[in-house]
Design a protein around this motif. Structure first.
Motif, short mmCIF file in Angstrom:
data_model
loop_
_atom_site.label_atom_id
_atom_site.label_comp_id
_atom_site.label_asym_id
_atom_site.label_seq_id
_atom_site.Cartn_x
_atom_site.Cartn_y
_atom_site.Cartn_z
N LEU A 196 -6.75 -5.17 -9.01
CA LEU A 196 -5.28 -5.45 -8.84
C LEU A 196 -5.27 -6.56 -8.91
CD1 LEU A 196 -3.53 -4.94 -5.98
CD2 LEU A 196 -5.02 -6.46 -4.93
N ALA A 197 -6.39 -7.74 -9.35
CA ALA A 197 -6.66 -8.60 -9.92
C ALA A 197 -5.72 -8.62 -11.41
CB ALA A 197 -7.65 -9.59 -10.09
N LYS A 198 -6.49 -7.62 -11.57
CA LYS A 198 -5.84 -7.29 -13.37
C LYS A 198 -4.69 -6.91 -13.50
CE LYS A 198 -8.65 -4.60 -16.44
NZ LYS A 198 -9.36 -3.87 -17.44
N ARG A 199 -4.55 -5.70 -12.79
CA ARG A 199 -3.27 -4.82 -12.56
C ARG A 199 -1.44 -6.41 -12.38
NH1 ARG A 199 -4.22 -1.82 -9.13
NH2 ARG A 199 -3.29 -2.40 -6.77
N LYS A 200 -2.44 -7.51 -11.33
CA LYS A 200 -1.14 -8.44 -11.04
C LYS A 200 -1.55 -10.13 -12.19
CE LYS A 200 0.28 -6.10 -7.90
NZ LYS A 200 1.76 -5.16 -7.61
N GLY A 201 -2.43 -9.84 -12.68
CA GLY A 201 -2.39 -11.04 -13.49
C GLY A 201 -3.00 -12.36 -13.00
N LEU A 202 -3.48 -12.12 -12.28
CA LEU A 202 -4.18 -12.75 -11.54
C LEU A 202 -5.80 -13.55 -11.39
CD1 LEU A 202 -3.30 -11.74 -8.23
CD2 LEU A 202 -1.96 -13.60 -9.05
N LYS A 203 -6.27 -14.67 -11.80
CA LYS A 203 -7.01 -15.30 -12.40
C LYS A 203 -8.62 -15.48 -11.67
CE LYS A 203 -5.50 -15.07 -16.50
NZ LYS A 203 -5.72 -13.57 -16.94
#
Ligand code: IPM
Ligand code: MN
Length: 380
Positions: A196-203
């Protein structure tokens, strides 16, 4: 064409679901998506009338649906635990909806109870494990008389050196309930959080636990989190103890991007999340099985005292519809619904009592559906 199983449920469930369907039908009109709504009567009323909670045949039938849309269940006439376990948790477990995704997002125009915090500061995801932990329901309770017949458990407790004096002559009444965490159960939820983090560009992904006390279960949880995180070198990780995160969520909500948490702690911190995003009336949740049938519902309960008054805020349920569209892969429609909600909130003219307004449930639903049609038309 999507087949959606609808369980309006109890209290304000039916009136908020009605608005959710209104908005989804409106977005269907502008995007060409068609919904077939298949209504089920389950909930307190049905149970009190028939003694039936959620028959197996209904579950089998729901397997053919594309998703489930749930209002709320719960009624003061039914003892706590019955509908929760036999209806809501039964659905989550039966369909193996192991992800409970709860976006915590404060929309512009919505008052936040935190001083100096606004939409910029409150915007993160809670990924709650949804099938394990204390929710597995393993446990027992017994009093002085029943001790004899529970000799086995008694011996176990004694061997485990529980802090309970079971060896005394007249044993005291005790109860216990176990939290169970599995390696695979943890792996799949932690993976989901990182993806999910990857998909939403979260770090950053924050893992919640209480590994300093519940060393067995959350020791395993931590170990698996550590292993899975190795596969995502670009994403920063950290651990928060559950007690500490309740404090930091109030003080620095802006720090958080994706939080992954065991079931029960997730239940608790998402109520806190709901209030910092403006209240229960605005907080949606998705019970997701990425390879199966998912279920969408507001985080709030049935609010029996508002039943039938056309007062309850339908936005949490409408936003659950937004999450449903996302999960069905209908990005465009999802975007329109979320935008329509955000616009109506930003304008601030039509809002229910919980946001300081005087509009009814159906007026809010109408306004959002109208906005959906406008946004749809301007996009064509
Ligand atoms: C929730 C609710 C449920 C839960 C109850 C009603 C079983 O509180 O969805 O957060 O604990 O998961
Ligand atoms: Mn809850």
């Amino acid at each position: 064409m999507y087949k959606i199983a609808v369980i309006p449920g109890d209290g304000v469930g039916p009136e908020t679901i009605r608005e959710g369907i209104k908005v989804l039908d409106a977005v269907g009109d502008v995007t060409g998506i068609k919904f077939e709504w298949i209504h089920y009567p389950y909930g307190a009323e049905h149970y009190l009338k028939t003694g039936e909670i959620l028959p197996y045949d209904a579950l089998k039938e729901m397997e053919k649906a594309d998703a489930i849309y749930l209002g709320a269940v719960g009624d003061p006439r039914v003892k706590p635990g019955i509908l929760e376990k036999e209806l809501l948790l039964k659905l989550r477990f039966y369909f193996d909806q192991y992800v409970n995704l709860r976006p915590i997002k404060l929309y512009p125009g919505v008052p936040c109870p935190l001083r100096d915090k606004g939409p910029e500061q409150v915007n993160f995801y809670v990924v709650r494990e949804n099938t394990e932990d204390f929710y597995v329901g393993v446990g027992d309770r017994f009093n002085e008389k029943e001790h004899e017949s529970k000799i086995e458990i008694k011996r176990n407790l004694y061997n485990l050196k529980f802090n309970v004096n079971v060896s005394q002559e007249k044993p005291e009444e005790i109860a216990y309930q176990l939290g169970i965490i599995s390696r695979n159960g943890t792996k799949r939820i932690v993976k989901y959080a990182f993806e999910l983090a990857k998909r939403k560009g979260l770090k950053r992904v924050t893992a919640v636990d209480k590994a300093n006390v519940l060393t067995y279960v959350y020791g395993l949880w931590r170990e698996v989190f550590e292993e899975v995180s190795q596969g995502y070198p670009d994403i920063e990780t950290e651990y928060n103890f559950v007690d500490a995160i309740t404090m930091w969520l109030v003080k620095n909500p802006e720090w958080y991007q994706v939080i992954v948490t065991p079931n029960m702690f997730g239940d608790i911190i998402t109520d806190l999340g709901a209030i910092i995003q403006g209240g229960m009336g605005l907080a949606p949740g998705a019970n997701i099985n990425p390879d199966g049938i998912s279920m969408f519902e507001p985080i709030h309960g049935s609010a029996p005292k508002y039943k039938g008054l056309n007062k309850a805020n339908p936005i949490a349920t409408i936003l659950a519809g937004w999450l449903m569209l996302e999960e069905l892969g209908e990005q465009k429609a999802a975007e329109i619904v979320e935008k329509a909600v955000a616009e109506v909130l930003r304008e601030g003219k039509i809002r229910t009592y919980d946001l300081g307004g005087r509009s009814t449930t159906s007026e809010v639903g109408d306004a959002i559906a109208r906005k959906v049609s406008e946004l749809g038309a301007s996009n064509l």
